[in-house]
Design a protein around this motif. Structure first.
Motif, PDB file in Angstrom:
ATOM      1  N   ALA A  89     -20.490   6.517  29.682  1.00 41.60           N
ATOM      2  CA  ALA A  89     -19.154   5.923  29.720  1.00 41.60           C
ATOM      3  C   ALA A  89     -19.181   4.577  30.439  1.00 41.60           C
ATOM      4  CB  ALA A  89     -18.180   6.872  30.418  1.00 41.60           C
ATOM      5  N   PHE A  90     -19.916   4.489  31.543  1.00 39.95           N
ATOM      6  CA  PHE A  90     -20.043   3.217  32.257  1.00 39.95           C
ATOM      7  C   PHE A  90     -20.708   2.171  31.359  1.00 39.95           C
ATOM      8  CE2 PHE A  90     -19.280   5.658  36.136  1.00 39.95           C
ATOM      9  CZ  PHE A  90     -18.585   4.750  36.908  1.00 39.95           C
ATOM     10  N   LEU A  91     -21.791   2.560  30.700  1.00 41.16           N
ATOM     11  CA  LEU A  91     -22.533   1.618  29.859  1.00 41.16           C
ATOM     12  C   LEU A  91     -21.689   1.149  28.676  1.00 41.16           C
ATOM     13  CD1 LEU A  91     -25.168   0.173  29.129  1.00 41.16           C
ATOM     14  CD2 LEU A  91     -25.892   2.256  27.941  1.00 41.16           C
ATOM     15  N   ILE A  92     -21.040   2.070  27.987  1.00 46.39           N
ATOM     16  CA  ILE A  92     -20.249   1.711  26.817  1.00 46.39           C
ATOM     17  C   ILE A  92     -19.076   0.817  27.211  1.00 46.39           C
ATOM     18  CG2 ILE A  92     -18.735   2.653  25.033  1.00 46.39           C
ATOM     19  CD1 ILE A  92     -20.593   5.091  24.925  1.00 46.39           C
ATOM     20  N   THR A  93     -18.401   1.153  28.311  1.00 48.07           N
ATOM     21  CA  THR A  93     -17.272   0.327  28.757  1.00 48.07           C
ATOM     22  C   THR A  93     -17.726  -1.090  29.063  1.00 48.07           C
ATOM     23  OG1 THR A  93     -16.193   2.282  29.704  1.00 48.07           O
ATOM     24  CG2 THR A  93     -15.438   0.130  30.459  1.00 48.07           C
ATOM     25  N   THR A  94     -18.863  -1.224  29.737  1.00 45.46           N
ATOM     26  CA  THR A  94     -19.368  -2.559  30.074  1.00 45.46           C
ATOM     27  C   THR A  94     -19.745  -3.344  28.829  1.00 45.46           C
ATOM     28  OG1 THR A  94     -20.207  -1.696  32.183  1.00 45.46           O
ATOM     29  CG2 THR A  94     -21.091  -3.804  31.421  1.00 45.46           C
ATOM     30  N   LEU A  95     -20.438  -2.704  27.899  1.00 43.17           N
ATOM     31  CA  LEU A  95     -20.863  -3.402  26.686  1.00 43.17           C
ATOM     32  C   LEU A  95     -19.667  -3.825  25.833  1.00 43.17           C
ATOM     33  CD1 LEU A  95     -23.943  -1.252  25.580  1.00 43.17           C
ATOM     34  CD2 LEU A  95     -23.914  -3.343  26.919  1.00 43.17           C
ATOM     35  N   VAL A  96     -18.691  -2.941  25.676  1.00 44.04           N
ATOM     36  CA  VAL A  96     -17.513  -3.287  24.885  1.00 44.04           C
ATOM     37  C   VAL A  96     -16.734  -4.423  25.542  1.00 44.04           C
ATOM     38  CG1 VAL A  96     -15.278  -2.428  24.080  1.00 44.04           C
ATOM     39  CG2 VAL A  96     -17.315  -1.013  23.820  1.00 44.04           C
ATOM     40  N   ALA A  97     -16.577  -4.366  26.878  1.00 45.29           N
ATOM     41  CA  ALA A  97     -15.840  -5.417  27.586  1.00 45.29           C
ATOM     42  C   ALA A  97     -16.545  -6.765  27.452  1.00 45.29           C
ATOM     43  CB  ALA A  97     -15.675  -5.038  29.053  1.00 45.29           C
ATOM     44  N   LEU A  98     -17.868  -6.780  27.565  1.00 43.18           N
ATOM     45  CA  LEU A  98     -18.606  -8.036  27.423  1.00 43.18           C
ATOM     46  C   LEU A  98     -18.481  -8.611  26.014  1.00 43.18           C
ATOM     47  CD1 LEU A  98     -21.816  -7.190  29.470  1.00 43.18           C
ATOM     48  CD2 LEU A  98     -20.234  -9.048  29.960  1.00 43.18           C
ATOM     49  N   ASN A  99     -18.535  -7.762  25.013  1.00 45.30           N
ATOM     50  CA  ASN A  99     -18.389  -8.247  23.643  1.00 45.30           C
ATOM     51  C   ASN A  99     -16.982  -8.764  23.369  1.00 45.30           C
ATOM     52  OD1 ASN A  99     -20.887  -7.735  21.787  1.00 45.30           O
ATOM     53  ND2 ASN A  99     -20.815  -5.969  23.138  1.00 45.30           N
ATOM     54  N   LEU A 100     -15.972  -8.076  23.891  1.00 40.20           N
ATOM     55  CA  LEU A 100     -14.597  -8.551  23.715  1.00 40.20           C
ATOM     56  C   LEU A 100     -14.381  -9.875  24.438  1.00 40.20           C
ATOM     57  CD1 LEU A 100     -12.574  -5.229  24.097  1.00 40.20           C
ATOM     58  CD2 LEU A 100     -13.057  -6.483  21.998  1.00 40.20           C
ATOM     59  N   LEU A 101     -14.974 -10.014  25.627  1.00 39.64           N
ATOM     60  CA  LEU A 101     -14.866 -11.272  26.354  1.00 39.64           C
ATOM     61  C   LEU A 101     -15.567 -12.391  25.585  1.00 39.64           C
ATOM     62  CD1 LEU A 101     -14.007 -12.864  28.842  1.00 39.64           C
ATOM     63  CD2 LEU A 101     -16.109 -12.097  29.975  1.00 39.64           C
ATOM     64  N   GLY A 102     -16.719 -12.081  25.007  1.00 36.87           N
ATOM     65  CA  GLY A 102     -17.424 -13.079  24.206  1.00 36.87           C
ATOM     66  C   GLY A 102     -16.617 -13.527  23.003  1.00 36.87           C
ATOM     67  N   ASP A 103     -15.949 -12.584  22.334  1.00 34.00           N
ATOM     68  CA  ASP A 103     -15.103 -12.942  21.193  1.00 34.00           C
ATOM     69  C   ASP A 103     -13.931 -13.814  21.637  1.00 34.00           C
ATOM     70  OD1 ASP A 103     -16.761 -11.506  19.554  1.00 34.00           O
ATOM     71  OD2 ASP A 103     -15.522  -9.697  19.554  1.00 34.00           O
ATOM     72  N   GLY A 104     -13.347 -13.463  22.798  1.00 29.38           N
ATOM     73  CA  GLY A 104     -12.247 -14.267  23.308  1.00 29.38           C
ATOM     74  C   GLY A 104     -12.675 -15.672  23.674  1.00 29.38           C
ATOM     75  N   LEU A 105     -13.846 -15.803  24.276  1.00 28.62           N
ATOM     76  CA  LEU A 105     -14.359 -17.132  24.613  1.00 28.62           C
ATOM     77  C   LEU A 105     -14.644 -17.946  23.355  1.00 28.62           C
ATOM     78  CD1 LEU A 105     -16.808 -16.511  27.599  1.00 28.62           C
ATOM     79  CD2 LEU A 105     -14.713 -17.863  27.623  1.00 28.62           C
ATOM     80  N   ALA A 106     -15.169 -17.278  22.326  1.00 29.06           N
ATOM     81  CA  ALA A 106     -15.456 -17.999  21.080  1.00 29.06           C
ATOM     82  C   ALA A 106     -14.181 -18.581  20.487  1.00 29.06           C
ATOM     83  CB  ALA A 106     -16.123 -17.058  20.089  1.00 29.06           C
ATOM     84  N   ASP A 107     -13.082 -17.800  20.518  1.00 29.56           N
ATOM     85  CA  ASP A 107     -11.809 -18.305  19.999  1.00 29.56           C
ATOM     86  C   ASP A 107     -11.233 -19.403  20.890  1.00 29.56           C
ATOM     87  OD1 ASP A 107     -12.011 -16.514  17.921  1.00 29.56           O
ATOM     88  OD2 ASP A 107     -10.805 -14.973  18.930  1.00 29.56           O
ATOM     89  N   ALA A 108     -11.365 -19.227  22.213  1.00 33.87           N
ATOM     90  CA  ALA A 108     -10.784 -20.209  23.137  1.00 33.87           C
ATOM     91  C   ALA A 108     -11.513 -21.537  23.095  1.00 33.87           C
ATOM     92  CB  ALA A 108     -10.788 -19.639  24.559  1.00 33.87           C
ATOM     93  N   LEU A 109     -12.829 -21.496  22.893  1.00 36.35           N
ATOM     94  CA  LEU A 109     -13.619 -22.722  22.898  1.00 36.35           C
ATOM     95  C   LEU A 109     -13.689 -23.369  21.521  1.00 36.35           C
ATOM     96  CD1 LEU A 109     -16.538 -21.554  25.206  1.00 36.35           C
ATOM     97  CD2 LEU A 109     -14.682 -23.108  25.789  1.00 36.35           C
ATOM     98  N   ASP A 110     -13.110 -22.747  20.531  1.00 36.48           N
ATOM     99  CA  ASP A 110     -13.084 -23.334  19.194  1.00 36.48           C
ATOM    100  C   ASP A 110     -12.031 -24.442  19.166  1.00 36.48           C
ATOM    101  OD1 ASP A 110     -13.130 -24.003  16.568  1.00 36.48           O
ATOM    102  OD2 ASP A 110     -12.784 -21.981  15.808  1.00 36.48           O
ATOM    103  N   PRO A 111     -12.401 -25.704  18.994  1.00 33.78           N
ATOM    104  CA  PRO A 111     -11.422 -26.789  19.005  1.00 33.78           C
ATOM    105  C   PRO A 111     -10.420 -26.714  17.867  1.00 33.78           C
ATOM    106  CG  PRO A 111     -13.570 -27.590  18.273  1.00 33.78           C
ATOM    107  CD  PRO A 111     -13.776 -26.199  18.763  1.00 33.78           C
ATOM    108  N   ARG A 112     -10.714 -25.923  16.828  1.00 34.79           N
ATOM    109  CA  ARG A 112      -9.793 -25.793  15.721  1.00 34.79           C
ATOM    110  C   ARG A 112      -8.677 -24.810  16.010  1.00 34.79           C
ATOM    111  NH1 ARG A 112     -14.347 -24.340  11.456  1.00 34.79           N
ATOM    112  NH2 ARG A 112     -14.888 -23.103  13.293  1.00 34.79           N
ATOM    113  N   SER A 113      -8.799 -24.062  17.163  1.00 28.71           N
ATOM    114  CA  SER A 113      -7.758 -23.105  17.509  1.00 28.71           C
ATOM    115  C   SER A 113      -6.494 -23.839  17.914  1.00 28.71           C
ATOM    116  CB  SER A 113      -8.239 -22.193  18.656  1.00 28.71           C
ATOM    117  OG  SER A 113      -9.398 -21.473  18.266  1.00 28.71           O
ATOM    118  N   ALA A 114      -5.373 -23.247  17.607  1.00 29.50           N
ATOM    119  CA  ALA A 114      -4.092 -23.883  17.946  1.00 29.50           C
ATOM    120  C   ALA A 114      -3.808 -23.751  19.439  1.00 29.50           C
ATOM    121  CB  ALA A 114      -2.977 -23.244  17.148  1.00 29.50           C
TER     122      ALA A 114
END
Length: 367
Positions: A342-367
């Protein structure tokens, strides 16, 4: 006339977009919570990670105080046997018990030290002596121990073990990712900026390293070196920089012909300075996203190696080591696998979600 408010820069706009990503912020909060729990939690659980309770092995997860009635009798019988005495009577009295111990040769009072050594009881007090020392009535306080996630096969608190293991897993993930980041950014930026034959040779080296079986590479290292945490860091970092190098090279190829690079060349700046001052800062957006996704990959890889017995070695532990132990006891104690997983899965999912959020935030085409 009202004063003009300066427009936010790229970093400010990216931060504003990230704040609107509620999923990414929740993932970041979860990661901060896990990191703080792993850092400070073991000091608050009330258990040493290596402290074993032989009478409380493989306890299931729960909030009930231990030892309960089911484990109290067996613990007292075991301790009486070690004291070379008979357990003739047990009378509960609130948070204490009155034990009657008997022995034909006399009960040695020094043997009462076994009671507090078990960590289940406090300091005993002799209340009454009978038959010239052949029988003792002892008042013993009962300790109240809590194991929210249960105990392992040796009777160690699983919550404390998971938090301590998290320190190792997170440290390996961050350290190996940092090394891979430094190597990959430098290598990829150099290959992309120099171009031509140099770029071709450097990227063929990357292709050759991609073709090497990673597990075979780790086993080969273990043949020549003693297994250790440092060796595993070296093994993981030696291959995880390859993806970073390809990402940075692709971005650098699109930057090398930009006007600011041409201006830097016209001013007489050398290649190393252009790369450090202009190319590398311009790749920070893709690098940040790739690094965020690299950390869970490294943690998962460490867990895989530890599961195979090629990673973290005793007395150190990690989530991979705990998962391996839990897999061996899944039928008798499934909680031993569920807790670290549970600790491992929670950490991995949170890191991937954070990575997806950063990808959207750093995309200059985002509104």
């Amino acid at each position: 006339m009202s004063a003009r408010v300066p427009a936010a820069g790229p970093a400010g706009r990216a931060l504003a977009r990230l704040v609107r990503e509620r999923t990414a912020l929740a993932a970041l909060a979860a990661l901060i919570g896990i990191a703080l729990a792993c850092l400070f939690g073991p000091a608050l659980t009330g258990h040493d990670p290596e402290r074993a309770y032989p009478d409380l092995r493989q306890l299931p997860a729960g909030l009930a105080a231990q030892p309960d009635a089911g484990h109290l009798g067996s613990a007292l019988e075991r301790l009486a046997f070690r004291m070379r005495a008979r357990l003739e009577g047990v009378v509960p009295d609130g948070d204490t018990m009155r034990l009657t111990l008997g022995s034909d040769a006399g009960v040695d009072r020094r043997s009462l030290v076994y009671l507090p050594r078990s960590a289940l009881f406090g300091t005993p007090e002799v209340v009454e002596e009978r038959d010239a020392g052949r029988s003792l009535v002892v008042a013993v306080p009962i300790r109240h121990l809590y194991f929210p996630l249960g105990t392992d096969v040796q009777g160690r608190d699983l919550l404390t073990r998971c938090l301590v293991a998290g320190r190792v897993s997170l440290a390996i993930g961050l350290a190996a990712s940092l090394v891979a980041l430094l190597i990959g950014v430098g290598y990829g930026a150099s290959a992309g900026f120099l171009g031509g034959a140099v770029d071709a040779v450097m990227m063929r080296v990357v292709d050759v390293l991609y073709a090497l079986p990673f597990v075979f590479f780790v086993i080969l290292l273990l043949v020549f070196f003693r297994p250790s945490l440092l060796l595993m860091l070296v093994a993981i970092a030696a291959v995880e920089w390859l993806d970073m190098a390809r990402v940075v090279r692709a971005v650098t190829l699109s930057l090398r012909e930009r006007d600011f690079v041409r201006a830097a060349r016209a001013l007489g700046l050398g290649t190393p300075r252009i790369i450090l001052r202009h190319i590398v800062p311009s790749t920070l957006g893709p690098v940040a996203v790739t690094a965020t996704l690299l950390v869970p990959q490294v943690i998962l890889l460490e867990s895989f190696l530890s599961f195979l017995g090629l990673g973290v070695q005793e007395p150190q532990t990690s989530w991979g080591v705990l998962i391996a132990e839990g897999a061996r006891s899944i039928e008798a104690a499934p909680h031993m696998l569920a807790a670290p997983a549970a600790f491992l899965i929670t950490t991995l999912v949170a890191l991937n979600l954070l990575g997806d959020g950063l990808a959207d935030a750093l995309d200059p085409r985002s509104a």
